[in-house]
Design a protein around this motif. Structure first.
Motif: not given
Length: 304
Positions: A89-98, A123-128, A202-208
């Motif tokens: 019922d308790s804890g910490l979860l670190n999750v990543g999303f673009p 805790q949410i971590h947003e990155s490539s 053409v519009i492109m996303q960044n290389p990473n």
């Protein structure tokens, strides 16, 4: 040497500066300097080269840091497993999303998770996608959700859903007339050679970014050099620009489904005959996956 000591060394490596590391650790600079001197005396070799105010790991320091990260990751996994055994019922979860995925997935999944596990902090971590891979491997996050990357022997993936990467453009773009129905395609198929023949921007996303990696591979396979007029990490901006007939771009179906644009877009299948993509949950292979991580994966799967 204990776990706290290992975390001190990692802080120096992360910040590259004694003052900044001490501040992050809530220590005084002299205390951290003495700790490092004592540790290097114990090891018998310097762990860092001093270059001005910068602290750069020596070869021995790099090996020490690598093992310190492994040890602290094992401790983290042990703590998580013991915590799961004792209570759920308790804890910490670190999750990543673009960032784009997080925009529409977090509002739909976090409230459900919170209603089931109100004492678990996420805790949410947003990155490539490429940076999220690094965070999985170094233990900064427990799991991430993104388009399936190239195979990595140290990362485990679970398929959440299947989707297609499509070419999008304004209905006013003259290239639309070259598309035609093709078996195995959800949308009219458009040969990428027309982009070159008509000098289409053409519009492109960044290389990473993962979609960029897939599109680059697609162009290489068809021996095409696109006329790139813009690179951006902002997927919504890509779609808005394409809808205004400023170039064309490549976006996955799910992103488009959650966008409300002022102007319409036309979607086209590309590739041989299309370009399918798996949306996955990813985590470090052969490591303990916390109970709440598996529960959150279930919620994301139900949403998609």
């Amino acid at each position: 040497m204990d776990f706290k000591d290992l975390s001190y060394i990692l802080a120096i490596e992360e910040h590259g500066n004694i003052s900044k590391a001490a501040e992050a650790l809530f220590l005084t600079q002299p205390s951290l300097s003495r700790f490092l001197q004592n540790t290097e005396s114990y090891v018998g070799q310097p762990l860092f080269n001093r270059i001005g105010n910068r602290y750069v790991p020596t070869y021995i320091g790099e090996r020490y840091i690598a093992k310190a990260k492994e040890i602290l990751n094992l401790k983290k996994e042990l703590d998580q497993e013991v915590g799961d055994i004792l209570k759920h019922d308790s804890g910490l979860l670190n999750v990543g999303f673009p960032a784009m995925r997080g925009t529409y997935m977090l509002p739909c999944t976090l409230p459900i998770f919170h209603s089931l596990y109100p004492k678990v902090k996420i805790q949410i971590h947003e990155s490539s996608s490429s940076h999220l891979n690094e965070m999985i491997l170094n233990g900064s996050i427990d799991l991430a959700f993104y388009n399936q990357p190239d195979a990595n022997q140290n990362i485990e993936t679970e398929i959440i859903s299947h989707e297609e990467m499509v070419l999008v453009m304004s209905p006013d773009n003259p290239l639309c007339e070259f598309a035609y129905p093709m078996e195995g395609c959800r949308y009219p198929h458009l040969d990428l050679k027309h982009l070159v023949e008509h000098d289409q921007g053409v519009i492109m996303q960044n290389p990473n970014q993962r979609t960029r990696t897939i599109v680059d591979r697609l162009f290489r396979q068809q021996h095409i050099t696109p006329n790139i007029i813009l690179e951006t990490s902002n997927i919504r901006a890509e779609a808005e620009l394409a809808s205004r007939n400023y170039g064309v771009c490549f976006i996955t179906e799910t992103h488009l489904k959650h966008m409300k644009l002022e102007k319409p877009l036309r979607y086209f299948s590309v590739g041989e005959p299309s370009t399918p993509i798996n949306f996955v949950a990813a985590y470090r292979k052969n490591s303990y996956l916390p109970y709440h991580a598996t529960e959150y994966i279930k919620i994301v799967r139900d949403f998609t």
